[in-house]
Design a protein around this motif. Structure first.
Motif, PDB file in Angstrom:
ATOM      1  N   ALA A  84       0.831  -1.212   0.000  1.00 37.48           N
ATOM      2  CA  ALA A  84       0.000   0.000   0.000  1.00 37.48           C
ATOM      3  C   ALA A  84       0.865   1.261   0.000  1.00 37.48           C
ATOM      4  O   ALA A  84       0.472   2.302  -0.532  1.00 37.48           O
ATOM      5  CB  ALA A  84      -0.933  -0.002   1.203  1.00 37.48           C
ATOM      6  N   ILE A  85       2.056   1.167   0.582  1.00 39.40           N
ATOM      7  CA  ILE A  85       2.992   2.299   0.593  1.00 39.40           C
ATOM      8  C   ILE A  85       3.741   2.380  -0.743  1.00 39.40           C
ATOM      9  O   ILE A  85       3.816   3.439  -1.368  1.00 39.40           O
ATOM     10  CB  ILE A  85       4.021   2.162   1.741  1.00 39.40           C
ATOM     11  N   VAL A  86       4.287   1.244  -1.183  1.00 43.00           N
ATOM     12  CA  VAL A  86       5.226   1.245  -2.302  1.00 43.00           C
ATOM     13  C   VAL A  86       4.553   1.306  -3.677  1.00 43.00           C
ATOM     14  O   VAL A  86       5.003   2.046  -4.557  1.00 43.00           O
ATOM     15  CB  VAL A  86       6.173   0.020  -2.214  1.00 43.00           C
ATOM     16  N   HIS A  87       3.465   0.558  -3.871  1.00 42.75           N
ATOM     17  CA  HIS A  87       2.864   0.492  -5.213  1.00 42.75           C
ATOM     18  C   HIS A  87       2.464   1.854  -5.784  1.00 42.75           C
ATOM     19  O   HIS A  87       2.782   2.145  -6.943  1.00 42.75           O
ATOM     20  CB  HIS A  87       1.684  -0.480  -5.225  1.00 42.75           C
ATOM     21  N   PRO A  88       1.792   2.723  -5.002  1.00 41.46           N
ATOM     22  CA  PRO A  88       1.449   4.037  -5.571  1.00 41.46           C
ATOM     23  C   PRO A  88       2.685   4.871  -5.923  1.00 41.46           C
ATOM     24  O   PRO A  88       2.683   5.601  -6.917  1.00 41.46           O
ATOM     25  CB  PRO A  88       0.642   4.717  -4.456  1.00 41.46           C
ATOM     26  N   LEU A  89       3.753   4.732  -5.132  1.00 32.68           N
ATOM     27  CA  LEU A  89       4.986   5.485  -5.413  1.00 32.68           C
ATOM     28  C   LEU A  89       5.657   4.977  -6.686  1.00 32.68           C
ATOM     29  O   LEU A  89       6.162   5.762  -7.489  1.00 32.68           O
ATOM     30  CB  LEU A  89       5.950   5.383  -4.226  1.00 32.68           C
ATOM     31  N   VAL A  90       5.652   3.670  -6.881  1.00 34.73           N
ATOM     32  CA  VAL A  90       6.223   3.081  -8.102  1.00 34.73           C
ATOM     33  C   VAL A  90       5.390   3.515  -9.307  1.00 34.73           C
ATOM     34  O   VAL A  90       5.942   3.886 -10.349  1.00 34.73           O
ATOM     35  CB  VAL A  90       6.292   1.535  -7.996  1.00 34.73           C
ATOM     36  N   ALA A  91       4.071   3.496  -9.170  1.00 35.85           N
ATOM     37  CA  ALA A  91       3.186   3.919 -10.272  1.00 35.85           C
ATOM     38  C   ALA A  91       3.445   5.385 -10.636  1.00 35.85           C
ATOM     39  O   ALA A  91       3.490   5.740 -11.821  1.00 35.85           O
ATOM     40  CB  ALA A  91       1.722   3.712  -9.879  1.00 35.85           C
ATOM     41  N   GLN A  92       3.659   6.226  -9.627  1.00 38.64           N
ATOM     42  CA  GLN A  92       3.946   7.643  -9.873  1.00 38.64           C
ATOM     43  C   GLN A  92       5.282   7.815 -10.585  1.00 38.64           C
ATOM     44  O   GLN A  92       5.415   8.603 -11.522  1.00 38.64           O
ATOM     45  CB  GLN A  92       3.950   8.421  -8.551  1.00 38.64           C
ATOM     46  N   ASP A  93       6.284   7.037 -10.166  1.00 34.74           N
ATOM     47  CA  ASP A  93       7.606   7.072 -10.799  1.00 34.74           C
ATOM     48  C   ASP A  93       7.483   6.692 -12.284  1.00 34.74           C
ATOM     49  O   ASP A  93       8.070   7.325 -13.153  1.00 34.74           O
ATOM     50  CB  ASP A  93       8.549   6.109 -10.056  1.00 34.74           C
ATOM     51  N   ARG A  94       6.691   5.654 -12.551  1.00 31.90           N
ATOM     52  CA  ARG A  94       6.479   5.195 -13.931  1.00 31.90           C
ATOM     53  C   ARG A  94       5.785   6.286 -14.757  1.00 31.90           C
ATOM     54  O   ARG A  94       6.180   6.562 -15.888  1.00 31.90           O
ATOM     55  CB  ARG A  94       5.643   3.907 -13.917  1.00 31.90           C
ATOM     56  N   GLU A  95       4.755   6.923 -14.185  1.00 32.84           N
ATOM     57  CA  GLU A  95       4.042   7.989 -14.901  1.00 32.84           C
ATOM     58  C   GLU A  95       4.967   9.163 -15.200  1.00 32.84           C
ATOM     59  O   GLU A  95       4.908   9.750 -16.282  1.00 32.84           O
ATOM     60  CB  GLU A  95       2.815   8.456 -14.107  1.00 32.84           C
ATOM     61  N   ASN A  96       5.825   9.515 -14.239  1.00 26.61           N
ATOM     62  CA  ASN A  96       6.781  10.612 -14.449  1.00 26.61           C
ATOM     63  C   ASN A  96       7.716  10.281 -15.613  1.00 26.61           C
ATOM     64  O   ASN A  96       8.027  11.136 -16.438  1.00 26.61           O
ATOM     65  CB  ASN A  96       7.610  10.862 -13.189  1.00 26.61           C
ATOM     66  N   PHE A  97       8.157   9.021 -15.678  1.00 28.99           N
ATOM     67  CA  PHE A  97       9.052   8.575 -16.751  1.00 28.99           C
ATOM     68  C   PHE A  97       8.351   8.679 -18.109  1.00 28.99           C
ATOM     69  O   PHE A  97       8.926   9.185 -19.075  1.00 28.99           O
ATOM     70  CB  PHE A  97       9.492   7.128 -16.481  1.00 28.99           C
ATOM     71  N   ILE A  98       7.120   8.210 -18.175  1.00 25.07           N
ATOM     72  CA  ILE A  98       6.361   8.256 -19.432  1.00 25.07           C
ATOM     73  C   ILE A  98       6.174   9.708 -19.876  1.00 25.07           C
ATOM     74  O   ILE A  98       6.357  10.044 -21.048  1.00 25.07           O
ATOM     75  CB  ILE A  98       5.001   7.531 -19.276  1.00 25.07           C
ATOM     76  N   ARG A  99       5.838  10.576 -18.919  1.00 23.08           N
ATOM     77  CA  ARG A  99       5.647  12.000 -19.232  1.00 23.08           C
ATOM     78  C   ARG A  99       6.958  12.622 -19.739  1.00 23.08           C
ATOM     79  O   ARG A  99       6.978  13.373 -20.709  1.00 23.08           O
ATOM     80  CB  ARG A  99       5.155  12.736 -17.988  1.00 23.08           C
ATOM     81  N   GLU A 100       8.053  12.272 -19.086  1.00 25.54           N
ATOM     82  CA  GLU A 100       9.372  12.802 -19.440  1.00 25.54           C
ATOM     83  C   GLU A 100       9.774  12.407 -20.872  1.00 25.54           C
ATOM     84  O   GLU A 100      10.491  13.127 -21.548  1.00 25.54           O
ATOM     85  CB  GLU A 100      10.396  12.238 -18.441  1.00 25.54           C
ATOM     86  N   HIS A 101       9.285  11.249 -21.328  1.00 22.90           N
ATOM     87  CA  HIS A 101       9.651  10.752 -22.660  1.00 22.90           C
ATOM     88  C   HIS A 101       8.460  10.777 -23.621  1.00 22.90           C
ATOM     89  O   HIS A 101       8.398   9.973 -24.556  1.00 22.90           O
ATOM     90  CB  HIS A 101      10.218   9.333 -22.546  1.00 22.90           C
ATOM     91  N   ALA A 102       7.542  11.707 -23.400  1.00 27.17           N
ATOM     92  CA  ALA A 102       6.305  11.771 -24.186  1.00 27.17           C
ATOM     93  C   ALA A 102       6.548  12.019 -25.669  1.00 27.17           C
ATOM     94  O   ALA A 102       5.707  11.673 -26.504  1.00 27.17           O
ATOM     95  CB  ALA A 102       5.380  12.843 -23.620  1.00 27.17           C
ATOM     96  N   ALA A 103       7.700  12.560 -26.028  1.00 23.56           N
ATOM     97  CA  ALA A 103       7.984  12.840 -27.440  1.00 23.56           C
ATOM     98  C   ALA A 103       8.530  11.609 -28.166  1.00 23.56           C
ATOM     99  O   ALA A 103       8.676  11.629 -29.394  1.00 23.56           O
ATOM    100  CB  ALA A 103       8.983  13.990 -27.554  1.00 23.56           C
ATOM    101  N   ARG A 104       8.816  10.545 -27.448  1.00 23.23           N
ATOM    102  CA  ARG A 104       9.408   9.340 -28.040  1.00 23.23           C
ATOM    103  C   ARG A 104       8.323   8.435 -28.620  1.00 23.23           C
ATOM    104  O   ARG A 104       7.206   8.388 -28.116  1.00 23.23           O
ATOM    105  CB  ARG A 104      10.208   8.573 -26.980  1.00 23.23           C
ATOM    106  N   GLN A 105       8.672   7.683 -29.667  1.00 31.54           N
ATOM    107  CA  GLN A 105       7.685   6.790 -30.289  1.00 31.54           C
ATOM    108  C   GLN A 105       7.333   5.612 -29.378  1.00 31.54           C
ATOM    109  O   GLN A 105       6.192   5.180 -29.318  1.00 31.54           O
ATOM    110  CB  GLN A 105       8.217   6.253 -31.615  1.00 31.54           C
TER     111      GLN A 105
END
Length: 195
Positions: A84-105
């Motif tokens: 319950a602590i870790v999963h939301p933080l990992v999901a947020q980290d993943r979303e940040n990564f996707i956003r950071e690379h939004a211009a990539r195919q």
């Protein structure tokens, strides 16, 4: 639009090597295990809440994974609290990564327990790395400190390879490096062509 490709596979199937192949082709790769290491490191977002919930889990280098393992072994219900602590933080980290690379195919999301955690629902496609059971066993048992018993315990927590293969959009055979590289290149071509 960035294509979110999930990469998964059971222990010893060659996922890390395959992830590097995507990286070598120029596609950004997010690694769930690395994200957890960052969250557990000094200053990581998971350190304070885990230390508060699990006294004795904090070490000099952030969360002491061995101490945390011992705590969880004594209290099986505690795993739910940790997740319950870790999963939301990992999901947020993943979303940040996707956003950071939004211009990539294509962005590749390396998630060991992808199907087990239901992550495929947030992805555009999934590639599963796979090899023969004998090769998998040989690879895993050659790791330092690995025992047959520990290998069986890990496998018991993972979805069977046959089921992962059945649910995958692509299967990457990792019997040879050449075969894996060829499959990775083909997957990338298909995604880019169909974009």
């Amino acid at each position: 639009m960035t294509y979110k490709l999930g990469l998964t596979g059971s222990i010893g199937m060659g996922k890390s090597t395959t992830a590097r192949m995507f990286h070598d082709l120029g596609y950004p790769v997010w690694d769930a295990d690395e994200a957890v290491h960052r969250l557990y490191a000094p200053g990581g977002a998971a350190v304070k809440p885990i230390a508060a919930r699990f006294p004795g889990s904090l070490g000099n280098d952030g969360i002491d994974r061995e101490a945390l393992k011992r705590i969880l072994a004594e209290d099986p219900d505690a795993l739910k609290d940790l997740e319950a602590i870790v999963h939301p933080l990992v999901a947020q980290d993943r979303e940040n990564f996707i956003r950071e690379h939004a211009a990539r195919q294509i962005v590749v999301l390396d998630i060991p327990l992808l199907f087990e955690g239901g992550s495929e629902r947030q992805l555009d496609g999934v590639a599963v790395v796979s090899t023969h059971a004998e090769i998998q066993r040989e690879r895993v048992l050659s790791r330092p400190g690995m025992t047959e018993e520990h290998f069986r315990m890990i496998l018991s927590r993972q979805m069977p390879d046959a089921e992962k293969r059945a649910r995958a959009d692509w299967i990457i055979p990792t019997d040879t490096l050449e075969g894996a590289r060829s499959a990775v290149e083909r997957i990338c071509r298909e995604i880019v062509t169909n974009a």
